[in-house]
Design a protein around this motif. Structure first.
Motif, PDB file in Angstrom:
ATOM      1  N   HIS A   1     -10.791   9.750 -26.684  1.00  0.00           N
ATOM      2  CA  HIS A   1     -10.438  10.468 -27.686  1.00  0.00           C
ATOM      3  C   HIS A   1     -11.573  11.213 -28.216  1.00  0.00           C
ATOM      4  CE1 HIS A   1     -11.865   7.343 -30.143  1.00  0.00           C
ATOM      5  NE2 HIS A   1     -11.173   6.535 -29.803  1.00  0.00           N
ATOM      6  N   ALA A   2     -11.033  11.902 -29.352  1.00  0.00           N
ATOM      7  CA  ALA A   2     -12.376  12.556 -29.822  1.00  0.00           C
ATOM      8  C   ALA A   2     -13.622  12.016 -30.432  1.00  0.00           C
ATOM      9  CB  ALA A   2     -11.821  13.652 -31.035  1.00  0.00           C
ATOM     10  N   ASP A   3     -13.521  10.694 -30.744  1.00  0.00           N
ATOM     11  CA  ASP A   3     -14.671  10.094 -31.186  1.00  0.00           C
ATOM     12  C   ASP A   3     -15.555   9.411 -29.934  1.00  0.00           C
ATOM     13  OD1 ASP A   3     -13.416  10.371 -33.516  1.00  0.00           O
ATOM     14  OD2 ASP A   3     -13.765   8.334 -34.178  1.00  0.00           O
ATOM     15  N   ASP A   4     -14.816   9.273 -28.792  1.00  0.00           N
ATOM     16  CA  ASP A   4     -15.434   9.020 -27.706  1.00  0.00           C
ATOM     17  C   ASP A   4     -16.207  10.070 -27.102  1.00  0.00           C
ATOM     18  OD1 ASP A   4     -14.381   6.097 -27.468  1.00  0.00           O
ATOM     19  OD2 ASP A   4     -12.581   7.101 -26.690  1.00  0.00           O
TER      20      ASP A   4
ATOM     21  N   PRO B   1      -5.717  13.018 -22.318  1.00  0.00           N
ATOM     22  CA  PRO B   1      -4.831  14.249 -23.387  1.00  0.00           C
ATOM     23  C   PRO B   1      -5.208  13.809 -24.635  1.00  0.00           C
ATOM     24  CG  PRO B   1      -3.661  12.235 -22.348  1.00  0.00           C
ATOM     25  CD  PRO B   1      -4.913  12.139 -21.471  1.00  0.00           C
ATOM     26  N   LEU B   2      -6.035  12.756 -24.948  1.00  0.00           N
ATOM     27  CA  LEU B   2      -6.407  12.609 -26.313  1.00  0.00           C
ATOM     28  C   LEU B   2      -7.789  13.239 -26.628  1.00  0.00           C
ATOM     29  CD1 LEU B   2      -4.785   9.017 -26.782  1.00  0.00           C
ATOM     30  CD2 LEU B   2      -3.752  11.246 -27.059  1.00  0.00           C
ATOM     31  N   LEU B   3      -8.498  13.832 -25.988  1.00  0.00           N
ATOM     32  CA  LEU B   3      -9.748  14.256 -26.336  1.00  0.00           C
ATOM     33  C   LEU B   3      -9.847  14.788 -27.533  1.00  0.00           C
ATOM     34  CD1 LEU B   3     -11.591  15.223 -23.048  1.00  0.00           C
ATOM     35  CD2 LEU B   3     -11.852  13.247 -24.449  1.00  0.00           C
ATOM     36  N   GLN B   4      -8.742  15.357 -28.053  1.00  0.00           N
ATOM     37  CA  GLN B   4      -9.000  16.299 -29.013  1.00  0.00           C
ATOM     38  C   GLN B   4      -8.151  15.287 -30.684  1.00  0.00           C
ATOM     39  OE1 GLN B   4      -7.279  20.115 -27.778  1.00  0.00           O
ATOM     40  NE2 GLN B   4      -8.951  20.942 -28.580  1.00  0.00           N
ATOM     41  N   VAL B   5      -8.103  14.404 -30.293  1.00  0.00           N
ATOM     42  CA  VAL B   5      -7.554  13.419 -31.290  1.00  0.00           C
ATOM     43  C   VAL B   5      -8.418  12.350 -31.805  1.00  0.00           C
ATOM     44  CG1 VAL B   5      -5.467  11.889 -31.761  1.00  0.00           C
ATOM     45  CG2 VAL B   5      -5.226  13.713 -30.303  1.00  0.00           C
ATOM     46  N   SER B   6      -8.567  12.296 -33.182  1.00  0.00           N
ATOM     47  CA  SER B   6      -9.589  11.372 -33.532  1.00  0.00           C
ATOM     48  C   SER B   6      -9.117   9.732 -33.397  1.00  0.00           C
ATOM     49  CB  SER B   6      -9.775  11.610 -35.014  1.00  0.00           C
ATOM     50  OG  SER B   6      -8.643  11.209 -36.100  1.00  0.00           O
ATOM     51  N   GLY B   7      -9.878   8.974 -33.404  1.00  0.00           N
ATOM     52  CA  GLY B   7      -9.508   7.372 -33.264  1.00  0.00           C
ATOM     53  C   GLY B   7      -8.844   7.032 -34.503  1.00  0.00           C
ATOM     54  N   ILE B   8      -9.026   7.486 -35.860  1.00  0.00           N
ATOM     55  CA  ILE B   8      -8.419   7.308 -36.913  1.00  0.00           C
ATOM     56  C   ILE B   8      -7.029   7.574 -36.844  1.00  0.00           C
ATOM     57  CG2 ILE B   8      -8.221   7.775 -39.437  1.00  0.00           C
ATOM     58  CD1 ILE B   8     -11.331   7.913 -39.529  1.00  0.00           C
ATOM     59  N   ALA B   9      -6.654   8.968 -36.331  1.00  0.00           N
ATOM     60  CA  ALA B   9      -5.161   9.500 -36.112  1.00  0.00           C
ATOM     61  C   ALA B   9      -4.539   8.506 -35.255  1.00  0.00           C
ATOM     62  CB  ALA B   9      -5.230  10.847 -35.490  1.00  0.00           C
TER      63      ALA B   9
ATOM     64  N   MET C   1     -10.229  22.421 -31.639  1.00  0.00           N
ATOM     65  CA  MET C   1      -9.677  21.888 -33.300  1.00  0.00           C
ATOM     66  C   MET C   1      -9.022  20.533 -32.652  1.00  0.00           C
ATOM     67  SD  MET C   1      -9.112  22.812 -36.373  1.00  0.00           S
ATOM     68  CE  MET C   1      -9.164  24.329 -36.352  1.00  0.00           C
ATOM     69  N   THR C   2      -9.527  19.666 -33.551  1.00  0.00           N
ATOM     70  CA  THR C   2      -9.016  18.271 -33.886  1.00  0.00           C
ATOM     71  C   THR C   2      -7.193  18.497 -33.952  1.00  0.00           C
ATOM     72  OG1 THR C   2     -10.990  17.218 -34.841  1.00  0.00           O
ATOM     73  CG2 THR C   2      -9.060  16.132 -34.810  1.00  0.00           C
ATOM     74  N   ARG C   3      -6.413  17.770 -33.265  1.00  0.00           N
ATOM     75  CA  ARG C   3      -5.274  17.612 -33.223  1.00  0.00           C
ATOM     76  C   ARG C   3      -4.490  16.500 -33.696  1.00  0.00           C
ATOM     77  NH1 ARG C   3      -3.380  19.616 -27.636  1.00  0.00           N
ATOM     78  NH2 ARG C   3      -1.831  20.666 -29.029  1.00  0.00           N
ATOM     79  N   SER C   4      -3.253  16.366 -33.822  1.00  0.00           N
ATOM     80  CA  SER C   4      -2.591  14.988 -34.319  1.00  0.00           C
ATOM     81  C   SER C   4      -2.286  14.531 -32.972  1.00  0.00           C
ATOM     82  CB  SER C   4      -1.089  15.611 -35.023  1.00  0.00           C
ATOM     83  OG  SER C   4      -0.311  15.951 -34.172  1.00  0.00           O
ATOM     84  N   PHE C   5      -2.051  13.124 -33.115  1.00  0.00           N
ATOM     85  CA  PHE C   5      -1.557  12.382 -31.868  1.00  0.00           C
ATOM     86  C   PHE C   5      -0.301  12.861 -31.377  1.00  0.00           C
ATOM     87  CE2 PHE C   5       0.675   8.940 -29.776  1.00  0.00           C
ATOM     88  CZ  PHE C   5      -0.243   8.488 -28.873  1.00  0.00           C
ATOM     89  N   GLU C   6       0.657  13.355 -32.422  1.00  0.00           N
ATOM     90  CA  GLU C   6       2.049  13.815 -31.771  1.00  0.00           C
ATOM     91  C   GLU C   6       1.852  15.165 -31.015  1.00  0.00           C
ATOM     92  OE1 GLU C   6       2.665  11.352 -35.571  1.00  0.00           O
ATOM     93  OE2 GLU C   6       1.320  12.738 -34.770  1.00  0.00           O
ATOM     94  N   GLN C   7       0.982  15.771 -31.424  1.00  0.00           N
ATOM     95  CA  GLN C   7       0.711  17.370 -31.108  1.00  0.00           C
ATOM     96  C   GLN C   7       0.238  17.038 -29.534  1.00  0.00           C
ATOM     97  OE1 GLN C   7      -1.717  18.937 -33.946  1.00  0.00           O
ATOM     98  NE2 GLN C   7      -0.332  20.573 -34.510  1.00  0.00           N
ATOM     99  N   ALA C   8      -0.643  16.282 -29.338  1.00  0.00           N
ATOM    100  CA  ALA C   8      -1.410  16.051 -28.075  1.00  0.00           C
ATOM    101  C   ALA C   8      -0.513  15.383 -27.203  1.00  0.00           C
ATOM    102  CB  ALA C   8      -2.703  15.233 -28.131  1.00  0.00           C
ATOM    103  N   ILE C   9       0.431  14.479 -27.457  1.00  0.00           N
ATOM    104  CA  ILE C   9       1.513  14.058 -26.483  1.00  0.00           C
ATOM    105  C   ILE C   9       2.310  15.025 -26.152  1.00  0.00           C
ATOM    106  CG2 ILE C   9       3.247  12.457 -26.298  1.00  0.00           C
ATOM    107  CD1 ILE C   9       0.459  11.297 -26.054  1.00  0.00           C
TER     108      ILE C   9
END
Length: 326
Positions: free
Chosen positions: A120-123, A158-166, A1-9
């Motif tokens: 991140h997720a887009d990568d 740590p950002l593999l579930q965060v989109s580049g836009i986020a 599930m895609t997550r927010s940047f803050e959640q991932a950190i």
């Protein structure tokens, strides 16, 4: 599930001290800024100067300025990341980055336990689509690992579930400075064409594509782990180097799986699909004492030596063009 940047950190729990691979771009800037706030005094930035662009010195100056403002130590490592004939520019640059970071850690210039990378997720989606375009097997379809060990370090994404836009939205709220690498929009590179042309179409047609593609990659990674376990058990039975008659007792799929595992684990050799198909056919045909095998596989040759199958490289001092960097 895609997550927010803050959640991932918030969920990132690295062993400290931590180093962040910092290019100066948006993604690594966000990761460095968030980690420096989360673990003050425990974070170092590592910038690799590839020597490939005239703007490389400008990138370095920006990174030094940003880290000084952030009160984060910066280590700059200059490398020659030019690619060899037949090697992709991306693979050469990636291999040079990992070698540079490993060298810093091994020589004691970095007192760190973990290094974080801002992919991140887009990568991740781009990596999967690249693998599909090349007809890759399960290792390629597994895309990028969230964590792995290399050179005595733990590497994390740590950002593999965060989109580049986020990530960019978070940076905008922070007002943080970053640089745009002009090579990231050069559509001579396949990854950039995927980013510019394919991802927008996927977003329009399948808004949840980041989640579903990532799930497929996880399934592929799980299947690959199972195949590796089976291959290790089979290799223990057939021996190292493997006995030809024992190899002939395996099913074609199991034989191919074992050969890939043996060649990579014992010799760091990766056969092409055509090479592997030719090798399995030769093993099946090897029914007499005089039947010889001498086939090009990876950077060397598979040969029959009496009762066993062996591999050798006639030019062992040549560097491999297939570095094992996830």
């Amino acid at each position: 599930m895609t997550r927010s940047f803050e959640q991932a950190i918030a969920d990132f729990a690295p062993a400290l001290p931590l180093a962040v691979a910092y290019s100066g771009g948006a993604d690594s800037t966000a990761l460095l800024l968030a980690c420096a706030r989360q673990w003050p005094g425990q974070v170092t930035a590592v910038h690799v100067h590839h020597g490939l662009q005239a703007a490389g010195d400008d990138f370095e100056r920006h990174c030094r300025s940003f880290c000084a403002d952030l009160n984060v130590p910066l280590v700059v490592q200059k490398v020659d990341a030019r690619h060899a004939p037949g090697q992709s520019p991306e693979a050469a640059a990636r291999h040079a980055r990992y070698q540079a970071i490993d060298a810093l850690a091994l020589h004691g210039q970095l007192a760190i336990q973990t290094i974080a990378i801002a992919q991140h997720a887009d990568d991740q989606v781009e990596t999967l689509l690249l693998a599909l375009s090349r007809g890759a097997g399960l290792p390629g379809l597994s895309a990028m690992a969230a964590q792995w060990q290399r050179g005595g370090l733990t590497y994390c994404r740590p950002l593999l579930q965060v989109s580049g836009i986020a990530i960019r939205d978070w940076l905008q709220t922070e007002g943080a400075r970053f640089i745009e690498d002009p090579s990231n929009v050069d559509e001579r590179f396949t990854r950039n064409r995927i980013r510019a042309r394919v991802l927008p179409v996927l977003q329009a047609c399948f808004p949840q594509f980041r989640d579903t593609f990532t799930r497929s990659s996880r399934h592929a990674a799980q299947a690959q782990v199972l195949l590796q376990e089976v291959a290790a058990e089979d290799l223990a039975r057939v021996g190292v180097p493997p006995d030809v008659k024992a190899l002939q007792a395996l099913s074609p799929a199991r034989l191919a799986n074992l050969l890939r595992h043996w060649l990579l684990s014992a010799h760091q050799a990766t056969p092409t699909s055509a090479q592997l198909e030719a090798l399995t056919a030769q093993i099946a045909a090897c029914r007499t004492r005089g039947h010889q095998i001498h086939l090009k596989v990876g950077q060397g040759f598979c040969v029959r030596r009496g009762k066993v199958l062996d591999w050798y490289n006639p030019h062992p001092l040549q560097p491999s063009s297939n570095p094992s960097c996830p």
